[in-house]
Design a protein around this motif. Sequence first.
Motif, PDB file in Angstrom:
ATOM      1  N   GLN A  80       0.958  -1.380   0.182  1.00  0.00           N
ATOM      2  CA  GLN A  80      -0.056   0.050   0.140  1.00  0.00           C
ATOM      3  C   GLN A  80       0.724   1.111   0.177  1.00  0.00           C
ATOM      4  O   GLN A  80       0.784   2.154  -0.764  1.00  0.00           O
ATOM      5  CB  GLN A  80      -0.876   0.172   1.191  1.00  0.00           C
ATOM      6  N   LEU A  81       1.768   1.370   0.972  1.00  0.00           N
ATOM      7  CA  LEU A  81       2.798   2.233   0.796  1.00  0.00           C
ATOM      8  C   LEU A  81       3.655   2.634  -0.220  1.00  0.00           C
ATOM      9  O   LEU A  81       3.951   3.791  -0.745  1.00  0.00           O
ATOM     10  CB  LEU A  81       3.645   2.505   2.358  1.00  0.00           C
ATOM     11  N   ALA A  82       4.068   1.583  -0.652  1.00  0.00           N
ATOM     12  CA  ALA A  82       4.848   1.540  -1.952  1.00  0.00           C
ATOM     13  C   ALA A  82       4.326   2.142  -3.201  1.00  0.00           C
ATOM     14  O   ALA A  82       4.771   2.256  -4.368  1.00  0.00           O
ATOM     15  CB  ALA A  82       5.473   0.230  -2.371  1.00  0.00           C
ATOM     16  N   ARG A  83       2.752   1.941  -3.128  1.00  0.00           N
ATOM     17  CA  ARG A  83       2.031   2.476  -4.289  1.00  0.00           C
ATOM     18  C   ARG A  83       1.923   3.895  -4.194  1.00  0.00           C
ATOM     19  O   ARG A  83       1.428   4.568  -5.144  1.00  0.00           O
ATOM     20  CB  ARG A  83       0.788   1.716  -4.273  1.00  0.00           C
ATOM     21  N   GLU A  84       2.130   4.461  -3.117  1.00  0.00           N
ATOM     22  CA  GLU A  84       2.088   5.999  -2.767  1.00  0.00           C
ATOM     23  C   GLU A  84       3.114   6.472  -2.699  1.00  0.00           C
ATOM     24  O   GLU A  84       3.334   7.740  -3.055  1.00  0.00           O
ATOM     25  CB  GLU A  84       1.292   6.362  -1.353  1.00  0.00           C
ATOM     26  N   ILE A  85       4.413   6.183  -2.150  1.00  0.00           N
ATOM     27  CA  ILE A  85       5.519   6.671  -2.058  1.00  0.00           C
ATOM     28  C   ILE A  85       6.680   5.905  -2.437  1.00  0.00           C
ATOM     29  O   ILE A  85       6.826   4.775  -1.967  1.00  0.00           O
ATOM     30  CB  ILE A  85       5.811   7.056  -0.364  1.00  0.00           C
ATOM     31  N   TYR A 109       6.905  -4.182  -8.721  1.00  0.00           N
ATOM     32  CA  TYR A 109       6.348  -5.030  -7.696  1.00  0.00           C
ATOM     33  C   TYR A 109       5.276  -4.565  -7.033  1.00  0.00           C
ATOM     34  O   TYR A 109       4.320  -5.436  -6.672  1.00  0.00           O
ATOM     35  CB  TYR A 109       7.701  -5.357  -6.685  1.00  0.00           C
ATOM     36  N   PRO A 110       5.030  -3.333  -6.351  1.00  0.00           N
ATOM     37  CA  PRO A 110       3.995  -3.003  -5.681  1.00  0.00           C
ATOM     38  C   PRO A 110       2.577  -3.072  -6.263  1.00  0.00           C
ATOM     39  O   PRO A 110       1.647  -3.156  -5.752  1.00  0.00           O
ATOM     40  CB  PRO A 110       4.057  -1.425  -5.269  1.00  0.00           C
ATOM     41  N   GLN A 112       1.786  -5.401  -8.496  1.00  0.00           N
ATOM     42  CA  GLN A 112       1.792  -6.928  -9.106  1.00  0.00           C
ATOM     43  C   GLN A 112       0.974  -7.758  -8.016  1.00  0.00           C
ATOM     44  O   GLN A 112       1.042  -7.423  -6.904  1.00  0.00           O
ATOM     45  CB  GLN A 112       2.931  -7.581  -9.373  1.00  0.00           C
ATOM     46  N   LYS A 113       0.256  -8.701  -8.457  1.00  0.00           N
ATOM     47  CA  LYS A 113      -0.529  -9.720  -7.577  1.00  0.00           C
ATOM     48  C   LYS A 113      -0.030 -10.976  -7.709  1.00  0.00           C
ATOM     49  O   LYS A 113       0.658 -11.440  -8.876  1.00  0.00           O
ATOM     50  CB  LYS A 113      -2.008  -9.251  -7.480  1.00  0.00           C
ATOM     51  N   ILE A 114      -0.535 -11.932  -6.955  1.00  0.00           N
ATOM     52  CA  ILE A 114      -0.143 -13.254  -7.289  1.00  0.00           C
ATOM     53  C   ILE A 114      -0.610 -13.912  -8.442  1.00  0.00           C
ATOM     54  O   ILE A 114       0.073 -14.584  -9.075  1.00  0.00           O
ATOM     55  CB  ILE A 114      -0.465 -14.168  -6.083  1.00  0.00           C
ATOM     56  N   THR A 115      -1.745 -13.473  -8.617  1.00  0.00           N
ATOM     57  CA  THR A 115      -2.432 -14.049 -10.060  1.00  0.00           C
ATOM     58  C   THR A 115      -2.304 -13.094 -11.024  1.00  0.00           C
ATOM     59  O   THR A 115      -2.474 -13.607 -12.295  1.00  0.00           O
ATOM     60  CB  THR A 115      -4.015 -13.904  -9.604  1.00  0.00           C
ATOM     61  N   ARG A 116      -1.409 -11.941 -10.909  1.00  0.00           N
ATOM     62  CA  ARG A 116      -0.972 -11.326 -12.114  1.00  0.00           C
ATOM     63  C   ARG A 116       0.417 -10.937 -12.119  1.00  0.00           C
ATOM     64  O   ARG A 116       0.695  -9.887 -11.246  1.00  0.00           O
ATOM     65  CB  ARG A 116      -1.979 -10.002 -12.381  1.00  0.00           C
ATOM     66  N   GLN A 117       1.352 -11.351 -12.676  1.00  0.00           N
ATOM     67  CA  GLN A 117       2.512 -11.004 -12.653  1.00  0.00           C
ATOM     68  C   GLN A 117       2.838  -9.894 -13.569  1.00  0.00           C
ATOM     69  O   GLN A 117       2.006  -9.118 -14.097  1.00  0.00           O
ATOM     70  CB  GLN A 117       3.536 -12.274 -12.774  1.00  0.00           C
ATOM     71  N   VAL A 120       1.505  -6.189 -19.593  1.00  0.00           N
ATOM     72  CA  VAL A 120       1.753  -5.149 -20.517  1.00  0.00           C
ATOM     73  C   VAL A 120       1.739  -3.722 -20.013  1.00  0.00           C
ATOM     74  O   VAL A 120       2.716  -3.040 -20.329  1.00  0.00           O
ATOM     75  CB  VAL A 120       0.722  -5.086 -21.799  1.00  0.00           C
ATOM     76  N   ALA A 121       1.085  -3.336 -19.217  1.00  0.00           N
ATOM     77  CA  ALA A 121       1.157  -2.222 -18.296  1.00  0.00           C
ATOM     78  C   ALA A 121       2.388  -1.895 -17.605  1.00  0.00           C
ATOM     79  O   ALA A 121       3.176  -1.056 -17.491  1.00  0.00           O
ATOM     80  CB  ALA A 121       0.001  -2.012 -17.520  1.00  0.00           C
ATOM     81  N   ASP A 122       3.059  -2.985 -17.136  1.00  0.00           N
ATOM     82  CA  ASP A 122       4.344  -2.875 -16.494  1.00  0.00           C
ATOM     83  C   ASP A 122       5.322  -2.657 -17.316  1.00  0.00           C
ATOM     84  O   ASP A 122       6.303  -1.990 -17.158  1.00  0.00           O
ATOM     85  CB  ASP A 122       4.537  -4.400 -15.607  1.00  0.00           C
ATOM     86  N   GLU A 123       5.498  -3.429 -18.376  1.00  0.00           N
ATOM     87  CA  GLU A 123       6.541  -3.545 -19.491  1.00  0.00           C
ATOM     88  C   GLU A 123       6.453  -1.895 -19.918  1.00  0.00           C
ATOM     89  O   GLU A 123       7.547  -1.321 -20.180  1.00  0.00           O
ATOM     90  CB  GLU A 123       6.090  -4.336 -20.584  1.00  0.00           C
TER      91      GLU A 123
END
Length: 262
Positions: A80-85, A109-110, A112-117, A120-123
């Motif tokens: 949660q914090l890593a998605r904000e700061i 990494y912040p 991503q989920k277990i079911t979605r590594q 395309v958005a990450d790349e």
Amino acid sequence: MPVDLQPARLNVRNVSLGYARRLVAEHLDVSVPDGSFTVIVGPNACGKSTLLRAMARLLRPAEGEITLDGRSIAGFSGKQLAREIGLLPQASIAPEGITVFDLVARGRYPHQKITRQFSVADEQAVNEALEATNTVELAHRTVDELSGGQRQRVWVAMALAQQTPILLLDEPTTYLDIAHQVELLELCRTLNEQGRTMVAVLHDLNQAARYASHLIAMKDGQIVAQGKPAELMTEELVHKVFGLRSHVIQDPYAKCPLVLPA
């Protein structure tokens, strides 16, 4: 540079910080205006990096509280914090043999989920970060073989790939030559103009005066002054904080304070 700053999302209230039993900063009160490019200045060992580490929850306050949107950052989960700061630390060590692309991808990494590594958005986020830091040509090289300046730009790219609304940078111009220092600070300004709140520790007072919209001056673990660089950067402040006699004039090009050692 933003003109109208929003109320602070990130606040430090009566915070004291230290390592083991030694306090290095006491009773700090800081508000980071949302949408600002905030720069922290001060002499070596005054607590600048310590304050930044505490904002990123890498250091727990001995007393007081740091809040984000009115909620203690201690109550956020790691993701949660890593998605904000996001944080670009002063010194970073990359795993041996890792490529630039794979290191920058770790910034995702912040999100991503277990079911979605890796998606395309990450790349896309990684590629945008590489382009913004002019490190595209380094993507398939290992971090081990890069120069200090190249490595610094790659670490900045990883922080950008995290795509947080608040980005903390601890001495981001370290190891960079003057051309790349300006390039990086111009990138920070662009990110700020796009809506991201930037907080950086800088040693160069003239770079701080030119790029910051909000300035925090520290000395001996205390906040000496906070406000707009045009109002704070005076000969009196430079002497009080650094013990340096100077002349402060207006930069004829940037129209901001320019500090000239006397």
